[in-house]
Enzyme design. Structure first.
Site, PDB file in Angstrom:
ATOM      1  N   CYS A  84       4.196   4.853 -14.696  1.00  0.00           N
ATOM      2  CA  CYS A  84       3.666   3.966 -15.740  1.00  0.00           C
ATOM      3  C   CYS A  84       2.259   4.329 -16.213  1.00  0.00           C
ATOM      4  O   CYS A  84       2.070   4.645 -17.392  1.00  0.00           O
ATOM      5  CB  CYS A  84       3.694   2.524 -15.250  1.00  0.00           C
ATOM      6  SG  CYS A  84       5.372   1.919 -15.071  1.00  0.00           S
ATOM      7  N   PHE A 126      -7.788  -3.145  -7.595  1.00  0.00           N
ATOM      8  CA  PHE A 126      -7.831  -1.867  -8.318  1.00  0.00           C
ATOM      9  C   PHE A 126      -9.222  -1.245  -8.361  1.00  0.00           C
ATOM     10  O   PHE A 126      -9.637  -0.692  -9.359  1.00  0.00           O
ATOM     11  CB  PHE A 126      -7.261  -2.040  -9.740  1.00  0.00           C
ATOM     12  CG  PHE A 126      -5.773  -2.120  -9.710  1.00  0.00           C
ATOM     13  CD1 PHE A 126      -5.008  -0.998  -9.975  1.00  0.00           C
ATOM     14  CD2 PHE A 126      -5.136  -3.301  -9.386  1.00  0.00           C
ATOM     15  CE1 PHE A 126      -3.626  -1.046  -9.904  1.00  0.00           C
ATOM     16  CE2 PHE A 126      -3.757  -3.370  -9.315  1.00  0.00           C
ATOM     17  CZ  PHE A 126      -3.003  -2.242  -9.577  1.00  0.00           C
TER      18      PHE A 126
END
Ligand SMILES: NC(=O)c1ccc[n+]([C@@H]2O[C@H](COP(=O)([O-])OP(=O)(O)OC[C@H]3O[C@@H](n4cnc5c(N)ncnc54)[C@H](O)[C@@H]3O)[C@@H](O)[C@H]2O)c1
Length: 465
Positions: free
Chosen positions: A266, A255
């Protein structure tokens, strides 16, 4: 074990199919009759790698069935998973109307002990509200039945959902009822044969854990996106910085990719909902507010680059867009950066020809009959005669294109890459002007011609979300 899954969307369908695969008898309920009819006819309402075969073999084995019959669904499972949507309400908080409606149906129709499992992502305190809703329904019909409410947030990633569910990194169970914990442990035992992954904690901590996880991941992405803007100003390369910091085990590589913003069903809604929860609790999360604001800005970063290059008025220009889904291996376009890009280009008078390996049906639903928006059957067809190619999703098939064919197809050889798929010199050496995120723009330079193999080499990447 007999299991009911209420809500047969991305989470409910994957959970139901994987639980059936371990030998459970699973009934999936949805109020969307079309979705259930598609499943009953052997189709899938979503694109999720590997899911069709799991669904098919368990339907064939008689362990997985689909229904719109609420009474049948409540009667079926001792364990009732609630996996309905929790979209943002007007104030950003999670809208619990579907969760509470499901709870009320269970309370109204149950005839024996039930474990009601909140699998949807729900704010801290929701289990109490679910318990209260069921209790009210039981009292209304003078029934005295035992039940437990458990929080079991889901951490699967779209695009790798079956794998994630089958081989979870952790299983969080928030519960204060011994019998419910026993049943949850039995249900999840087949998914953790090598070592214990199930963590039992109090319900509120379990509810918060899910938001904390998504908020942390969103924070890493927004931090890298801001750093990318700084790198551009300073003449640094965010890809090199990423590798430099990711190699620190305290940071890790996951990430850390700069891009054109996170999307999906989400991160955006969970960040918003956690901000709201924190505000209401009087403990505002300043860092997370900045994460959200940075992401909103970042979704426009490609548009800013495009207007700097072509001017504010894009009437008469034509753009190819590769990637509509919010990330690869899914057809999900909820909050996808592509939505912002398409809307802005059309609003500025441009024509857009889009291509996505699986999300074009979803895009047609999302954008409707938009003038000046068309779709191509192949990636290269979208590019024909375009003033530039824009890349918004890092699908594998985009990672090593034939740059010579691209240059020949484009009216102007320009790429705006929102996912940093290529080393800048590679398209530049093929005569393509290359604009990426957090890297200096590379002007086209045709000579010296590099060997064909190195020209086509792309840097490795991982999915953003
Ligand atoms: N999609 C993901 O990657 C993901 C990952 C982890 C957690 N979650 C969370 O899981 C929840 C579900 O997400 P999703 O992406 O699967 O949503 P989704 O929109 O794909 O599916 C939800 C389904 O619930 C159905 N539904 C609504 N009310 C119902 C009711 N009362 N009875 C029966 N069915 C009902 C809808 O028709 C829909 O098919 C959300 O809270 C989400 O935040 C999603």
């Amino acid at each position: 074990m007999k299991v009911t899954v209420v809500g047969t969307g991305y989470v409910g369908l994957v959970s139901g199919a994987c639980l059936a695969d371990m030998g459970n008898d699973v009934l999936c309920l949805d109020l969307d009759a079309l979705k259930i009819a598609t499943l009953q006819a052997g189709g899938l309402p979503i694109h999720e790698p590997g899911l069709l075969s799991v669904v098919a073999r368990n339907v064939d084995a008689g362990r997985l069935d689909f229904t719109t019959d609420v009474a049948r669904a409540v009667a079926h499972g001792t364990i009732q998973f609630v996996a309905v949507g929790t979209p943002p309400d007007e104030d950003g908080s999670a809208d619990l109307k579907h969760v509470l409606a499901a709870a009320r149906s269970i309370g109204r129709l149950m005839k024996d002990y039930k474990v009601v499992v909140d699998k949807s992502t729900v704010p801290v305190g929701t289990a109490d509200r679910v318990r209260q809703a069921i209790r009210e329904e039981l009292e209304a019909r003078g029934a005295s039945l035992d039940f437990a409410v458990v929080s079991n947030p889901e951490f699967l990633k779209e695009g790798a959902a079956v794998e994630d569910f089958m081989r979870p990194e952790r299983i969080i169970v928030g519960a204060d009822d011994e019998r419910a914990v026993y049943l949850m442990k039995a249900l999840y035992a087949p998914f953790q044969r090598s070592h214990e992954k199930l963590m039992v904690m109090d319900v509120r901590s379990a509810e918060l854990t899910k938001y904390a996880a998504n908020a942390m991941l969103a924070t890493r992405i927004s931090f890298m996106n801001e750093l990318a803007l700084l790198a551009e100003r300073l003449g640094a390369d965010i890809e090199q910085v990423r590798q430099g910091i990711g190699s620190d085990p305290r940071i890790g590589f996951g990430f850390l990719y700069a891009g054109c913003g996170y999307g999906g069903s989400c991160f955006p809604k969970d960040v918003k909902a956690l901000l709201r929860t924190a505000h209401e609790a009087g403990a505002p999360l300043g860092v997370l507010g900045a994460v959200q604001a940075a992401n909103e800005r970042q979704k426009r970063v490609l548009i800013d680059k495009i207007t700097r290059r072509f001017g504010q008025d894009l009437a008469g220009r034509r753009f190819a867009l590769w990637g509509l889904a919010f990330k690869p291996d899914t057809d999900d376009m909820r909050e996808a950066p592509s939505r912002v890009i398409v809307a802005e280009l059309l609003a500025r008078g441009a024509e857009v020809c889009a291509y996505d390996p699986v999300a074009m049906g979803e895009a047609r639903r999302a954008f409707g009959e938009a003038q000046r928006l068309s779709y191509a059957g192949k990636a290269i067809d979208a590019v024909q005669g375009a003033d530039a190619l824009i890349i918004a999703t890092e699908w594998k098939e985009f990672r090593s294109p034939d740059f010579d064919a691209l240059r020949a197809a484009l009216r102007q050889p320009v790429i705006f890459d929102g996912r940093n798929l290529f080393a800048p010199a590679v398209p530049a050496c093929a005569g393509i002007e290359y604009h990426a995120i957090g890297r200096l723009s590379a002007p086209a330079r045709l000579a010296p011609e590099p060997p064909a193999a190195s020209r086509r080499r792309a840097v490795p990447t991982e999915p953003i979300v």
